[in-house]
Design an enzyme around this catalytic site. Structure first.
Site, mmCIF file in Angstrom:
data_model
loop_
_atom_site.group_PDB
_atom_site.id
_atom_site.type_symbol
_atom_site.label_atom_id
_atom_site.label_comp_id
_atom_site.label_asym_id
_atom_site.label_seq_id
_atom_site.Cartn_x
_atom_site.Cartn_y
_atom_site.Cartn_z
ATOM 1 N N SER A 151 0.855 -1.180 0.000
ATOM 2 C CA SER A 151 0.000 0.000 0.000
ATOM 3 C C SER A 151 0.889 1.227 0.000
ATOM 4 O O SER A 151 2.073 1.158 0.355
ATOM 5 C CB SER A 151 -0.880 -0.009 1.255
ATOM 6 O OG SER A 151 -1.496 1.243 1.467
ATOM 7 N N TYR A 165 -3.139 -1.898 9.984
ATOM 8 C CA TYR A 165 -3.024 -2.026 8.534
ATOM 9 C C TYR A 165 -1.706 -1.426 8.057
ATOM 10 O O TYR A 165 -0.972 -2.041 7.276
ATOM 11 C CB TYR A 165 -4.209 -1.315 7.876
ATOM 12 C CG TYR A 165 -4.230 -1.397 6.374
ATOM 13 C CD1 TYR A 165 -4.691 -2.534 5.730
ATOM 14 C CD2 TYR A 165 -3.802 -0.319 5.603
ATOM 15 C CE1 TYR A 165 -4.718 -2.607 4.346
ATOM 16 C CE2 TYR A 165 -3.825 -0.380 4.218
ATOM 17 C CZ TYR A 165 -4.286 -1.527 3.597
ATOM 18 O OH TYR A 165 -4.308 -1.589 2.226
#
Length: 306
Positions: A151, A165
């Site tokens: 990400s 996350y």
């Protein structure tokens, strides 16, 4: 770090395994690869979703199969690898794409079950894929690709309320960076670092395994809004496929993220300049040449790896 060049992979007739392939980026990647002539094994914890995407992929004229797989279970990933090899006679591309994000919450208020779930899927899931596929890639001697979906968070986005996350995606970047230096030149490693994508990532809790607390309601309006404003998954997949083709390590998709990466570097540069400036003889503490001396290997040019 110098850019490492590599010959482009000829996709036609190659075979790929994509985890988390039943929706979002995973689905888009399966269809984009199929459009390039790549046979695809669509792996997902949702068997029906995997089968549906496989049906779509077959319309491009390639072989495709849906496989129910839980990436947190090493034996399940081993079965996936065996099934793909049996079906296609070999695998050339592994995309460790399965990933989840829990409901937004401050780190100090995060429960152990969410911690275990995030790292089991996002990090151990990729490790299970690496263990099941990479030794076969190495032994084959064939041009192979490993892609780990991280990400823009891995590049320096401190997601307030999304600490688990963010941490898991940093871990994936670290795994990928080490892996590319451990494998031979015919195995190329990439880390995909997209920003906001129009996907159902925010609904991951609806499919949470019983071992991590079982299914729970989706994370709410904020997640739905992100799905509406995010980059289309097909656009991310198109950029990812090109990065896979050329063997890029960093595959980036959202141009604004360069500012985030630069801000991180500037803060680091200032910290080193004021706290630990370069001094004569300081290289004796450099871990890489120290470790290579330990095992009797010559030090490579810094930054060059597969």
């Amino acid at each position: 770090m110098p850019r490492v060049s590599a010959a482009s992979m000829d996709f036609n007739g190659k075979s790929a395994v994509v985890t988390g392939g039943g929706n979002g980026i995973g689905r888009a990647l399966c269809l984009a690869l199929a459009g390039e002539g790549v046979n695809v094994a669509v792996a997902d914890i949702d068997a029906a979703a995997a089968d549906a995407v496989a049906d779509e992929a077959r319309r491009a004229g390639v072989e495709a199969m849906g496989v129910a797989a839980d990436v947190t279970d090493e034996s399940s990933v081993d079965v996936l690898a065996d099934a793909a090899w049996d079906a296609f006679g070999g695998v050339d591309i592994l995309v460790n794409n399965a990933g989840i994000m829990p409901a937004v919450a401050p780190l100090a208020a995060t429960g152990a079950a969410d911690f275990d779930w995030v790292f089991a899927v996002n990090v151990r899931g990729a490790m299970n894929g690496i263990r099941a596929f990479v030794p076969r890639f190495i032994a084959s001697g064939r041009d192979s690709r490993v892609v780990n979906t991280a990400s823009e968070h891995a590049l320096g986005v401190p997601h307030i309320g999304g600490g688990l996350y963010t941490a898991s995606k940093h871990a994936l970047l670290g795994l990928s960076d080490v892996l590319r230096r451990e494998v031979p030149a015919h195995v190329r490693v990439s880390v995909l670092c997209p920003g906001i994508v129009a996907s159902t990532l925010w609904r991951a809790s609806e499919r949470r395994q019983d071992a991590y607390g079982g299914p729970a309601p989706a994370s709410g309006a904020a997640g739905a809004f992100m799905e509406q404003v995010g980059m289309p998954a097909g656009e991310v997949a198109a950029r990812a496929v090109e990065g896979i083709r050329t063997g890029e390590f960093y595959i980036v998709t959202h141009s604004h993220a360069v500012d985030i990466a630069q801000a991180r570097w500037m803060e680091l540069e200032t910290a080193f300049a004021t706290q630990a400036p370069r001094r004569e003889g300081d290289a004796k503490y450099d871990l890489e040449p120290v470790m290579r001396q330990l095992v009797g290997q010559p030090a490579p040019q810094r930054g060059v790896g597969s």
